[in-house]
Design an enzyme around this catalytic site. Structure first.
Site, PDB file in Angstrom:
ATOM      1  CG  HIS A  38      67.531 -32.487 122.626  1.00  0.00           C
ATOM      2  ND1 HIS A  38      66.854 -32.952 121.523  1.00  0.00           N
ATOM      3  CD2 HIS A  38      67.516 -31.133 122.506  1.00  0.00           C
ATOM      4  CE1 HIS A  38      66.446 -31.939 120.785  1.00  0.00           C
ATOM      5  NE2 HIS A  38      66.848 -30.820 121.343  1.00  0.00           N
ATOM      6  CE  LYS A  62      58.886 -23.743 116.644  1.00  0.00           C
ATOM      7  NZ  LYS A  62      60.024 -24.220 117.455  1.00  0.00           N
TER       8      LYS A  62
HETATM    9  P1  ADP Z   1      63.746 -25.277 120.568  1.00  0.00           P
HETATM   10  O1  ADP Z   1      62.575 -25.566 119.699  1.00  0.00           O
HETATM   11  O2  ADP Z   1      63.473 -24.493 121.823  1.00  0.00           O
HETATM   12  O3  ADP Z   1      64.996 -24.828 119.844  1.00  0.00           O
HETATM   13  P2  ADP Z   1      65.011 -27.812 120.831  1.00  0.00           P
HETATM   14  O4  ADP Z   1      64.313 -29.043 121.245  1.00  0.00           O
HETATM   15  O5  ADP Z   1      65.541 -27.773 119.453  1.00  0.00           O
HETATM   16  O6  ADP Z   1      64.037 -26.662 121.183  1.00  0.00           O
HETATM   17  O7  ADP Z   1      66.187 -27.522 121.823  1.00  0.00           O
HETATM   18  C1  ADP Z   1      65.997 -27.378 123.199  1.00  0.00           C
HETATM   19  C2  ADP Z   1      67.279 -26.890 123.826  1.00  0.00           C
HETATM   20  O8  ADP Z   1      68.315 -27.836 123.561  1.00  0.00           O
HETATM   21  C3  ADP Z   1      67.802 -25.560 123.266  1.00  0.00           C
HETATM   22  O9  ADP Z   1      68.430 -24.870 124.322  1.00  0.00           O
HETATM   23  C4  ADP Z   1      68.810 -25.971 122.229  1.00  0.00           C
HETATM   24  O10 ADP Z   1      69.781 -24.981 122.045  1.00  0.00           O
HETATM   25  C5  ADP Z   1      69.392 -27.199 122.905  1.00  0.00           C
HETATM   26  N1  ADP Z   1      69.965 -28.109 121.930  1.00  0.00           N
HETATM   27  C6  ADP Z   1      69.401 -28.594 120.804  1.00  0.00           C
HETATM   28  N2  ADP Z   1      70.243 -29.403 120.138  1.00  0.00           N
HETATM   29  C7  ADP Z   1      71.404 -29.421 120.861  1.00  0.00           C
HETATM   30  C8  ADP Z   1      72.682 -30.044 120.695  1.00  0.00           C
HETATM   31  N3  ADP Z   1      72.954 -30.802 119.638  1.00  0.00           N
HETATM   32  N4  ADP Z   1      73.612 -29.848 121.650  1.00  0.00           N
HETATM   33  C9  ADP Z   1      73.340 -29.065 122.700  1.00  0.00           C
HETATM   34  N5  ADP Z   1      72.178 -28.427 122.918  1.00  0.00           N
HETATM   35  C10 ADP Z   1      71.209 -28.609 122.016  1.00  0.00           C
END
Ligand code: ADP
Length: 186
Positions: A38, A62
């Protein structure tokens, strides 16, 4: 009476309004907790906009490990001085929130093939609902390609070392949370 604007004045007016136009990108997610993946998307996303709104999705269906306030606190600690990062929370339809904050774009990160199907469905639905808001994808950096909040939590609960996958501020809170949950017999 008609008012005529000569072309030089018109150019000047257009230039000023273009200069003043703020490009706002909205990066939504659960961030439960914030990972290095992130952080990387936020840092790279900043080069594409004037203001990046990082919005924690509040989903009552959730059961997160961290409360919205705890997740917000981690984000605040990781980006304390970045004026162009705005931290918010929202619930409900993403495109409604994007319109409310006048975002030009929704920013998402793409990891392995597994992300693609869900993300492409969501991007296409959001385009149908709000054609003026473009979804922009940044490919995960190689070092974070396999990092997810879910995996990080699982490994931490099993006692594995996740220090390479999350920022130190998130690591400290994860460690404390795992202790707290295991103290309760989780
Ligand atoms: P969600 O619950 O919407 O999946 P996340 O917090 O897991 O939310 O992720 C938010 C965004 O960040 C999404 O677009 C996800 O694909 C992206 N994301 C999560 N982990 C990574 C990572 N390791 N590298 C790049 N993007 C990521």
């Amino acid at each position: 009476m008609t008012h005529r604007i000569d072309s030089a004045t018109l150019r000047e007016l257009t230039r000023v309004s273009a200069d003043e136009m703020q490009r706002i990108a909205l990066y939504p997610g659960s961030f439960d907790p914030l990972t290095n993946g992130h952080v990387n998307i936020i840092e790279r996303g900043l080069s594409l906009c004037d203001e990046l709104v990082v919005a924690i999705v509040h989903n009552p269906n959730k059961a997160p490990m961290f409360s919205v306030e705890e997740r917000m606190q981690i984000l605040r600690e990781v980006f304390p001085d970045e004026q162009r990062v705005r931290l918010t929370t929202f619930s409900g339809l993403l495109v409604n929130y994007a319109r409310e904050i006048q975002a030009n774009a929704i920013l998402r990160g793409l990891r392995a093939v597994a992300d693609f199907e869900y993300e492409s469905q969501m991007a296409n639905m959001n385009r149908r609902l709000a054609p003026e808001v473009e979804t922009v994808f940044l490919m995960a950096e190689p070092g974070s390609f396999f990092v997810s909040s879910r995996l990080v939590k699982e490994v931490a609960l099993l006692g594995g070392d996740i220090s390479g996958s999350v920022p130190p501020q998130a690591l400290a809170r994860l460690t404390a949370k795992v202790k707290q949950l295991q103290g309760k017999g989780a």
